[in-house]
Design a protein around this motif. Structure first.
Motif, mmCIF file in Angstrom:
data_model
loop_
_atom_site.group_PDB
_atom_site.id
_atom_site.type_symbol
_atom_site.label_atom_id
_atom_site.label_comp_id
_atom_site.label_asym_id
_atom_site.label_seq_id
_atom_site.Cartn_x
_atom_site.Cartn_y
_atom_site.Cartn_z
ATOM 1 N N TRP A 156 27.887 51.953 -48.395
ATOM 2 C CA TRP A 156 28.710 53.112 -48.764
ATOM 3 C C TRP A 156 28.055 53.919 -49.879
ATOM 4 C CZ3 TRP A 156 31.614 54.238 -45.051
ATOM 5 C CH2 TRP A 156 32.249 53.260 -44.289
ATOM 6 N N ALA A 157 27.455 53.248 -50.840
ATOM 7 C CA ALA A 157 26.737 53.967 -51.900
ATOM 8 C C ALA A 157 25.545 54.723 -51.327
ATOM 9 C CB ALA A 157 26.279 52.989 -52.979
ATOM 10 N N LEU A 158 24.855 54.112 -50.366
ATOM 11 C CA LEU A 158 23.710 54.772 -49.737
ATOM 12 C C LEU A 158 24.146 55.986 -48.938
ATOM 13 C CD1 LEU A 158 21.807 51.580 -48.531
ATOM 14 C CD2 LEU A 158 20.998 53.210 -50.244
ATOM 15 N N LEU A 159 25.234 55.849 -48.172
ATOM 16 C CA LEU A 159 25.705 56.975 -47.360
ATOM 17 C C LEU A 159 26.143 58.137 -48.242
ATOM 18 C CD1 LEU A 159 27.716 55.203 -44.519
ATOM 19 C CD2 LEU A 159 25.500 56.352 -44.346
ATOM 20 N N TRP A 160 26.787 57.834 -49.370
ATOM 21 C CA TRP A 160 27.273 58.908 -50.231
ATOM 22 C C TRP A 160 26.120 59.626 -50.945
ATOM 23 C CZ3 TRP A 160 30.576 62.421 -51.051
ATOM 24 C CH2 TRP A 160 30.698 63.040 -52.293
ATOM 25 N N GLY A 164 15.636 50.768 -39.693
ATOM 26 C CA GLY A 164 16.367 51.940 -40.149
ATOM 27 C C GLY A 164 15.993 53.216 -39.438
ATOM 28 N N ALA A 165 14.769 53.270 -38.882
ATOM 29 C CA ALA A 165 14.282 54.531 -38.322
ATOM 30 C C ALA A 165 14.625 54.736 -36.862
ATOM 31 C CB ALA A 165 12.760 54.618 -38.509
ATOM 32 N N ILE A 166 14.756 53.648 -36.099
ATOM 33 C CA ILE A 166 14.919 53.805 -34.656
ATOM 34 C C ILE A 166 16.192 54.552 -34.297
ATOM 35 C CG2 ILE A 166 16.079 51.573 -34.386
ATOM 36 C CD1 ILE A 166 13.565 53.236 -31.939
ATOM 37 N N GLY A 167 17.266 54.285 -35.023
ATOM 38 C CA GLY A 167 18.519 54.987 -34.742
ATOM 39 C C GLY A 167 18.410 56.479 -34.994
ATOM 40 N N TRP A 168 17.785 56.844 -36.112
ATOM 41 C CA TRP A 168 17.588 58.262 -36.419
ATOM 42 C C TRP A 168 16.662 58.914 -35.413
ATOM 43 C CZ3 TRP A 168 20.886 60.332 -39.602
ATOM 44 C CH2 TRP A 168 21.421 59.604 -40.663
ATOM 45 N N ALA A 169 15.614 58.211 -34.986
ATOM 46 C CA ALA A 169 14.671 58.775 -34.012
ATOM 47 C C ALA A 169 15.371 59.088 -32.692
ATOM 48 C CB ALA A 169 13.514 57.802 -33.789
ATOM 49 N N ILE A 170 16.192 58.153 -32.222
ATOM 50 C CA ILE A 170 16.928 58.384 -30.975
ATOM 51 C C ILE A 170 17.897 59.550 -31.143
ATOM 52 C CG2 ILE A 170 18.607 57.373 -29.384
ATOM 53 C CD1 ILE A 170 17.297 54.660 -29.951
ATOM 54 N N LEU A 171 18.564 59.597 -32.288
ATOM 55 C CA LEU A 171 19.508 60.694 -32.544
ATOM 56 C C LEU A 171 18.794 62.036 -32.571
ATOM 57 C CD1 LEU A 171 22.387 61.599 -33.269
ATOM 58 C CD2 LEU A 171 21.806 61.187 -35.680
ATOM 59 N N ASP A 172 17.630 62.113 -33.200
ATOM 60 C CA ASP A 172 16.894 63.377 -33.287
ATOM 61 C C ASP A 172 16.445 63.852 -31.901
ATOM 62 O OD1 ASP A 172 17.255 63.213 -35.978
ATOM 63 O OD2 ASP A 172 15.215 62.573 -36.445
ATOM 64 N N VAL A 173 16.011 62.918 -31.066
ATOM 65 C CA VAL A 173 15.629 63.290 -29.703
ATOM 66 C C VAL A 173 16.841 63.808 -28.934
ATOM 67 C CG1 VAL A 173 14.804 62.396 -27.500
ATOM 68 C CG2 VAL A 173 13.660 61.724 -29.607
ATOM 69 N N THR A 186 12.550 64.921 -42.591
ATOM 70 C CA THR A 186 12.418 64.925 -44.050
ATOM 71 C C THR A 186 13.687 64.442 -44.727
ATOM 72 O OG1 THR A 186 10.860 66.778 -43.925
ATOM 73 C CG2 THR A 186 11.882 66.339 -46.055
ATOM 74 N N LEU A 187 14.833 64.921 -44.263
ATOM 75 C CA LEU A 187 16.094 64.527 -44.883
ATOM 76 C C LEU A 187 16.448 63.074 -44.585
ATOM 77 C CD1 LEU A 187 18.357 67.670 -44.252
ATOM 78 C CD2 LEU A 187 17.031 67.095 -46.273
ATOM 79 N N GLN A 188 16.097 62.602 -43.412
ATOM 80 C CA GLN A 188 16.509 61.256 -42.996
ATOM 81 C C GLN A 188 15.584 60.147 -43.485
ATOM 82 O OE1 GLN A 188 16.529 61.772 -38.768
ATOM 83 N NE2 GLN A 188 18.364 63.059 -38.770
ATOM 84 N N THR A 189 14.367 60.491 -43.898
ATOM 85 C CA THR A 189 13.387 59.470 -44.263
ATOM 86 C C THR A 189 13.856 58.520 -45.367
ATOM 87 O OG1 THR A 189 11.501 60.774 -43.501
ATOM 88 C CG2 THR A 189 11.058 59.095 -45.160
ATOM 89 N N PRO A 190 14.469 58.996 -46.472
ATOM 90 C CA PRO A 190 14.938 58.029 -47.487
ATOM 91 C C PRO A 190 15.919 57.009 -46.938
ATOM 92 C CG PRO A 190 14.899 60.245 -48.401
ATOM 93 C CD PRO A 190 14.647 60.391 -46.927
ATOM 94 N N LEU A 191 16.840 57.433 -46.085
ATOM 95 C CA LEU A 191 17.777 56.486 -45.485
ATOM 96 C C LEU A 191 17.095 55.609 -44.444
ATOM 97 C CD1 LEU A 191 21.204 58.328 -44.962
ATOM 98 C CD2 LEU A 191 20.808 56.176 -46.161
ATOM 99 N N ALA A 192 16.217 56.215 -43.646
ATOM 100 C CA ALA A 192 15.528 55.451 -42.605
ATOM 101 C C ALA A 192 14.629 54.374 -43.196
ATOM 102 C CB ALA A 192 14.703 56.387 -41.728
#
Length: 238
Positions: free
Chosen positions: A128-132, A40-49, A91-97
């Motif tokens: 979808w529930a997670l994204l919302w 879950g984290a690798i996609g967010w990490a690449i996006l943040d960079v 901080t915001l992305q950690t629950p989803l990641a």
């Protein structure tokens, strides 16, 4: 769930005991953190960079010998923009990641260790529930898109510092009052809506669990945030 055969004793714990338990869980389930978490984290990490990585690269190109040493006020503004933006995004992305880890550990503690394939399948069924709930209602996706829209723009105190900090504080209040929402979504599988009066919806379950301990959750969140803030600040002095 096999409540009489759990790998962790089910009982009330103090904040220090929870911290100790977290370290024990890392030792007992290293794959949950070294493998499953990165699903879950690798996609967010690449996006943040991609969103903020151009700031240090730009500073390095413009001033190779005095990289962000603060001799120019603009250097400090760019540095603050990068640090605040990255803290806000992480901080915001950690629950989803960490949602894959949430499911994996929940199943491992109460039943048996699930396979990676099952973990992915179960989380996808609730996407979808997670994204919302974790993506939009907690501002994760809107703020990520907002910071991305600032790529290449000159640094601004209001747009690049005030807005992210305000969003971070708002999301922090929500997360401190509703910290167990990810578990309710992927472990208890509470639906967002249901016409069946016998089904416990997410909002009902959240109120039942969080409201009686609202004061404790808020104070715990502040204490952890202050501790992590001090640790982060002290690392810059080493």
């Amino acid at each position: 769930m096999q409540l009489d055969r759990t790998h962790v004793a089910i009982r009330a714990r103090t904040l220090s005991e929870i911290g100790d338990l977290a370290l024990r869980m890392i030792r007992q389930y290293p794959s949950a953190y070294l493998t499953v978490f990165w699903l879950g984290a690798i996609g967010w990490a690449i996006l943040d960079v991609a969103i903020l990585g151009w700031l240090p690269w730009q500073g390095f190109q413009w001033n190779e010998t005095d990289f962000w040493l603060g001799r120019d006020p603009q250097d400090w503004l760019d540095l603050s923009r990068y640090v605040v933006g990255m803290i806000t995004l992480v901080t915001l992305q950690t629950p989803l990641a960490g949602i894959f880890t949430t499911f994996y550990l929940g199943q491992a503690v109460f039943e048996k260790r699930p396979t990676v394939a099952r973990t992915i399948a179960e989380v996808r069924s609730r996407v979808w529930a997670l994204l919302w709930t974790l993506g939009f209602r907690r501002l994760t996706i809107p703020i990520t898109l907002f910071i991305a829209s600032r790529i290449g723009q000159p640094s601004s105190v209001f747009w690049d510092l005030v807005i992210p900090v305000a969003a971070l504080l708002y999301a922090g209040v929500i997360q401190s009052n509703r910290p167990f929402l990810p578990e309710m979504l992927v472990l208890e599988k509470c639906p967002l809506r249901s016409r069946d009066p016998g089904v416990v919806r997410l909002s009902q379950r959240s109120r039942t669990l969080h409201r009686p301990m609202a004061g404790e959750l808020g104070s715990r969140f502040l204490l952890v945030a202050m501790t992590l803030g001090i640790m982060a600040a002290s690392s810059y002095q080493t």
